[in-house]
Design a protein around this motif. Sequence first.
Motif, PDB file in Angstrom:
ATOM      1  N   ALA A 115      -9.954   1.416  -3.073  1.00  0.00           N
ATOM      2  CA  ALA A 115     -10.451   1.919  -1.793  1.00  0.00           C
ATOM      3  C   ALA A 115     -11.677   1.146  -1.336  1.00  0.00           C
ATOM      4  N   ASP A 151     -12.548  -1.583   2.018  1.00  0.00           N
ATOM      5  CA  ASP A 151     -13.713  -1.576   2.894  1.00  0.00           C
ATOM      6  C   ASP A 151     -14.508  -2.875   2.782  1.00  0.00           C
ATOM      7  N   ALA A 196      -6.245   2.049   6.188  1.00  0.00           N
ATOM      8  CA  ALA A 196      -6.098   2.051   7.645  1.00  0.00           C
ATOM      9  C   ALA A 196      -7.244   1.291   8.303  1.00  0.00           C
ATOM     10  N   ARG A 197      -8.444   1.443   7.774  1.00  0.00           N
ATOM     11  CA  ARG A 197      -9.583   0.703   8.342  1.00  0.00           C
ATOM     12  C   ARG A 197      -9.393  -0.803   8.160  1.00  0.00           C
ATOM     13  N   ARG A 240      -5.765   6.043   1.662  1.00  0.00           N
ATOM     14  CA  ARG A 240      -5.116   5.959   2.970  1.00  0.00           C
ATOM     15  C   ARG A 240      -6.094   5.543   4.057  1.00  0.00           C
ATOM     16  N   GLU A 241      -7.258   6.188   4.066  1.00  0.00           N
ATOM     17  CA  GLU A 241      -8.221   5.940   5.145  1.00  0.00           C
ATOM     18  C   GLU A 241      -8.826   4.545   5.052  1.00  0.00           C
ATOM     19  N   SER A 242      -9.150   4.111   3.860  1.00  0.00           N
ATOM     20  CA  SER A 242      -9.728   2.767   3.717  1.00  0.00           C
ATOM     21  C   SER A 242      -8.682   1.698   4.039  1.00  0.00           C
ATOM     22  N   ALA A 270      -6.636  10.469  -0.121  1.00  0.00           N
ATOM     23  CA  ALA A 270      -7.213  10.405   1.221  1.00  0.00           C
ATOM     24  C   ALA A 270      -8.056   9.148   1.385  1.00  0.00           C
ATOM     25  N   ASP A 271      -8.840   8.823   0.383  1.00  0.00           N
ATOM     26  CA  ASP A 271      -9.693   7.638   0.447  1.00  0.00           C
ATOM     27  C   ASP A 271      -8.855   6.361   0.511  1.00  0.00           C
ATOM     28  N   THR A 285       0.831  -1.205   0.000  1.00  0.00           N
ATOM     29  CA  THR A 285       0.000   0.000   0.000  1.00  0.00           C
ATOM     30  C   THR A 285       0.863   1.251   0.000  1.00  0.00           C
ATOM     31  N   ARG A 341     -12.757  -5.500   4.713  1.00  0.00           N
ATOM     32  CA  ARG A 341     -12.984  -5.213   6.143  1.00  0.00           C
ATOM     33  C   ARG A 341     -14.368  -5.724   6.546  1.00  0.00           C
TER      34      ARG A 341
END
Length: 228
Positions: free
Chosen positions: A49, A53, A95-96, A91-93, A88-89, A15, A56
Amino acid sequence: MIDHAHDLACVRDATERLLNAVAALDNASLPEPSRLPGWTRGHVLAHLARNADALRNVLDGRPMYASAAARDADIDSGAPRDLDAHLADLRESAARFQAAGEAPADWSRTVELRNGVTDSASRVPFRRWVEVELHHVDLGTGYELEDLPEEFLERETDFLAARFSGSPDVPATRLTDGTHAWSTGRAADAPEVTVAGTPAELVGWLAGRRDGTALKVTGGALPKLPPL
């Protein structure tokens, strides 16, 4: 034996490579075609992204996607965003997904993916690793199959050989990269076809990223593989 913690670390590294490559792009490059038919680079990034999710969701015991239509709509709606929004999407997805993977869990449990496919929870991090690495190549930004980690290429060949094993549409086939060998296709006393090539060329053909013309085929024609 599958080591989900090792694979989660590999996902994290892959990633970071992806994010560094995407950060070097600009807004004008995102609507350009990717190497996947009908998808721009923006489509590939939106898919990556949403896949984070979705996997997850799988780890948390929820459906991977609400529906096939919802999955496609999310990719189409996310594709036109600008570079900062995509980064941003991503990175954030990511991390989740990592947080879900690091939570205490029974990694031997069976989970459900798309279309009724089931697998061990322990294999989900590897599935995410596959998504990140192959779609990084699909962006067409200079990261090639030959740049993929050696471990990844060997394990992806093993994974895809197992996926096509027993398929009535694929003749009994022996795969080799000169060091390792796999069997796939219809069951037979002996493989009818041998397909040999570099690890990158084998993965490219098995994953539908290359046409197989760089492979050496003996005992028959290069088998036609079902779509993934």
